[in-house]
Design a protein around this motif. Sequence first.
Motif, PDB file in Angstrom:
ATOM      1  N   ASP A 143       0.812  -1.213   0.000  1.00 34.10           N
ATOM      2  CA  ASP A 143       0.000   0.000   0.000  1.00 34.10           C
ATOM      3  C   ASP A 143       0.849   1.269   0.000  1.00 34.10           C
ATOM      4  N   SER A 144       2.052   1.190   0.544  1.00 32.21           N
ATOM      5  CA  SER A 144       2.907   2.378   0.643  1.00 32.21           C
ATOM      6  C   SER A 144       3.635   2.709  -0.654  1.00 32.21           C
ATOM      7  N   ALA A 145       3.563   1.826  -1.656  1.00 34.76           N
ATOM      8  CA  ALA A 145       4.320   2.030  -2.899  1.00 34.76           C
ATOM      9  C   ALA A 145       3.692   3.150  -3.735  1.00 34.76           C
ATOM     10  N   VAL A 146       4.477   4.192  -3.991  1.00 31.86           N
ATOM     11  CA  VAL A 146       4.028   5.315  -4.817  1.00 31.86           C
ATOM     12  C   VAL A 146       5.209   5.816  -5.629  1.00 31.86           C
TER      13      VAL A 146
ATOM     14  N   ALA B 157       0.000 -14.927   2.530  1.00 33.53           N
ATOM     15  CA  ALA B 157      -0.996 -13.854   2.526  1.00 33.53           C
ATOM     16  C   ALA B 157      -0.613 -12.715   3.459  1.00 33.53           C
ATOM     17  N   ILE B 158       0.272 -12.970   4.408  1.00 29.68           N
ATOM     18  CA  ILE B 158       0.700 -11.936   5.348  1.00 29.68           C
ATOM     19  C   ILE B 158       1.964 -11.236   4.884  1.00 29.68           C
ATOM     20  N   VAL B 159       2.948 -12.005   4.441  1.00 31.87           N
ATOM     21  CA  VAL B 159       4.248 -11.405   4.134  1.00 31.87           C
ATOM     22  C   VAL B 159       4.487 -11.202   2.641  1.00 31.87           C
ATOM     23  N   GLY B 160       3.787 -11.980   1.782  1.00 36.03           N
ATOM     24  CA  GLY B 160       4.061 -11.905   0.349  1.00 36.03           C
ATOM     25  C   GLY B 160       3.897 -10.526  -0.254  1.00 36.03           C
ATOM     26  N   PRO B 161       2.747  -9.878  -0.072  1.00 40.35           N
ATOM     27  CA  PRO B 161       2.539  -8.573  -0.708  1.00 40.35           C
ATOM     28  C   PRO B 161       3.394  -7.460  -0.115  1.00 40.35           C
ATOM     29  N   ALA B 162       4.020  -7.717   1.028  1.00 40.27           N
ATOM     30  CA  ALA B 162       4.846  -6.690   1.673  1.00 40.27           C
ATOM     31  C   ALA B 162       6.252  -6.618   1.095  1.00 40.27           C
ATOM     32  N   GLY B 163       6.619  -7.592   0.270  1.00 46.47           N
ATOM     33  CA  GLY B 163       7.987  -7.667  -0.236  1.00 46.47           C
ATOM     34  C   GLY B 163       8.143  -7.162  -1.655  1.00 46.47           C
ATOM     35  N   VAL B 164       9.227  -6.461  -1.904  1.00 40.00           N
ATOM     36  CA  VAL B 164       9.611  -6.008  -3.246  1.00 40.00           C
ATOM     37  C   VAL B 164      11.104  -6.274  -3.394  1.00 40.00           C
ATOM     38  N   THR B 165      11.501  -6.862  -4.509  1.00 39.84           N
ATOM     39  CA  THR B 165      12.921  -7.083  -4.769  1.00 39.84           C
ATOM     40  C   THR B 165      13.413  -6.048  -5.767  1.00 39.84           C
ATOM     41  N   LEU B 166      14.531  -5.405  -5.427  1.00 42.21           N
ATOM     42  CA  LEU B 166      15.139  -4.412  -6.312  1.00 42.21           C
ATOM     43  C   LEU B 166      16.339  -5.013  -7.025  1.00 42.21           C
ATOM     44  N   TYR B 167      16.421  -4.748  -8.322  1.00 37.38           N
ATOM     45  CA  TYR B 167      17.553  -5.173  -9.139  1.00 37.38           C
ATOM     46  C   TYR B 167      18.077  -3.976  -9.928  1.00 37.38           C
ATOM     47  N   GLU B 168      19.310  -4.100 -10.399  1.00 44.34           N
ATOM     48  CA  GLU B 168      19.829  -3.136 -11.377  1.00 44.34           C
ATOM     49  C   GLU B 168      19.919  -3.820 -12.728  1.00 44.34           C
ATOM     50  N   VAL B 169      19.451  -3.130 -13.754  1.00 43.10           N
ATOM     51  CA  VAL B 169      19.525  -3.669 -15.106  1.00 43.10           C
ATOM     52  C   VAL B 169      20.967  -3.634 -15.579  1.00 43.10           C
ATOM     53  N   GLY B 170      21.406  -4.756 -16.148  1.00 43.33           N
ATOM     54  CA  GLY B 170      22.778  -4.838 -16.650  1.00 43.33           C
ATOM     55  C   GLY B 170      22.861  -4.745 -18.149  1.00 43.33           C
ATOM     56  N   THR B 171      22.089  -5.556 -18.855  1.00 38.65           N
ATOM     57  CA  THR B 171      22.074  -5.521 -20.316  1.00 38.65           C
ATOM     58  C   THR B 171      20.640  -5.614 -20.819  1.00 38.65           C
ATOM     59  N   VAL B 172      20.447  -5.133 -22.033  1.00 37.75           N
ATOM     60  CA  VAL B 172      19.141  -5.181 -22.689  1.00 37.75           C
ATOM     61  C   VAL B 172      19.375  -5.586 -24.135  1.00 37.75           C
TER      62      VAL B 172
END
Length: 470
Positions: free
Chosen positions: A30-33, A319-334
């Motif tokens: 919910d806090s993601a903006v 259902a409790i912890v899943g939606p609270a997590g976000v994984t951050l990555y850096e893009v290396g190649t495209v």
Amino acid sequence: MSASPARVSVPEWLVEPEDADALVSGVWPDSAVRDADGVVRLGGVPVTELAARFGTPLYVLDENEVRRRARRTRIAFDEAAARHGTTAQVYYAGKAFLCTEVVRWVTAAGLSIDVATGGELAVALAGGADPARIGFHGNNKSEAEIARAVEVGVGSIIVDSDIEITRVAAVAAAHGVVQSVRVRVNSGVHAETHDFLATAHEDQKFGFPLSRADEVVARIRSLGSLEFGGLHCHIGSQIFGTAGFAQSAARLVEVHARLLADGPVPVLNLGGGFGIAYTSADDPTPIEELAAGIVDAVAAECAAHGIPVPVVAFEPGRAIVGPAGVTLYEVGTVKHVQASDDLQRLYVSVDGGMSDNARPALYGAHYSARVASRRSDAAPALARVVGKHCESGDIVVDAEYLPGDVAPGDLLAVPATGAYCFSLASNYNYIPRPPVVAVADGSARVIVRGETVDDLLARDVGVASTKGTA
């Protein structure tokens, strides 16, 4: 390197968005903006700041989201049970994600803890969980694990086989205590997402056939060092709706009623497996609706058998912890790949992969993704987010529309990674496991330290011996 068959189709549910920057409600915390600069904020903290401070890949966990979901779940089941004159026990399924801070959050919200190994038990205890409010699962608990559980006073051990009954009884007798046990049974109902299948047969490693319940419980009741605490059943994972639970409850209550003839059956545990939204196509059932529907089904079956409604227990984790997590990555190649005559796909490689999220490779699980470090006006492009491992099946997000100008150096965020990502993480290709950072009210702190290459080398005896002879 190993190869896997190419997947060239686009999922039917994936629709090209009007705005490839939009954060889909229900998939993100919910806090993601996005702020005025287009940077995604989680718990009030810009992801650019998180990446700069802690590096990438990075597991980010919204503390307030976990706490809120834990409280909401407990209240939902408490209220559903109270309407039928009984009470509910809600165990947080530690296998989804466990560390001492999460133990503190969920127990503060009134939840008990469900563990499945000696290691998980140790974390729960280190986090301050009351042993009497811990349930110990597992199909192959060692004698040492059982001994530790009995020593610390674990409230319930869920027995999974005849051998375990013997082991727990012997350990409890040796310690001079009476250990409460619950019996895991297979109801023959298997639920996955929207569908469920009911059969009369089981071919899996967990539990006793329902047809053996009377015999197994009679044996437990005959042993002075054991106390029968009730039946336990788990029908599947990522379940939407209550139909599967209702059918399982009908089968369990029939046995529960029969067992009452020879003694108390205090608790009926219907497990967990409640689904969450990983993509815009997912529409999970609100926890209040799930709780009311499942408990109503149990109550209706009890009324049909003329018995009181027992204490009901549940084990949500994802259902409790899943939606609270976000994984951050850096893009290396495209790079652009012509997947078929009429399908071009943009491959976006990031600095993590199947070592920090094994679910797509293991189960073909689908996730979402967004460029999180900036806003883009570029047209959406069909993309596949892949990791850096030497596996063609190393896919983080199988299919997603990302801005067509996604480029090296962009931060990519994958939501709904709070469950079973950290838990299943590995050091494949000698990649250190990422840290876990909790965010709340504009601040961030490490709650699980990330590994370094030095950590990995420290376990290699050959490295140590080489240093010693240098």
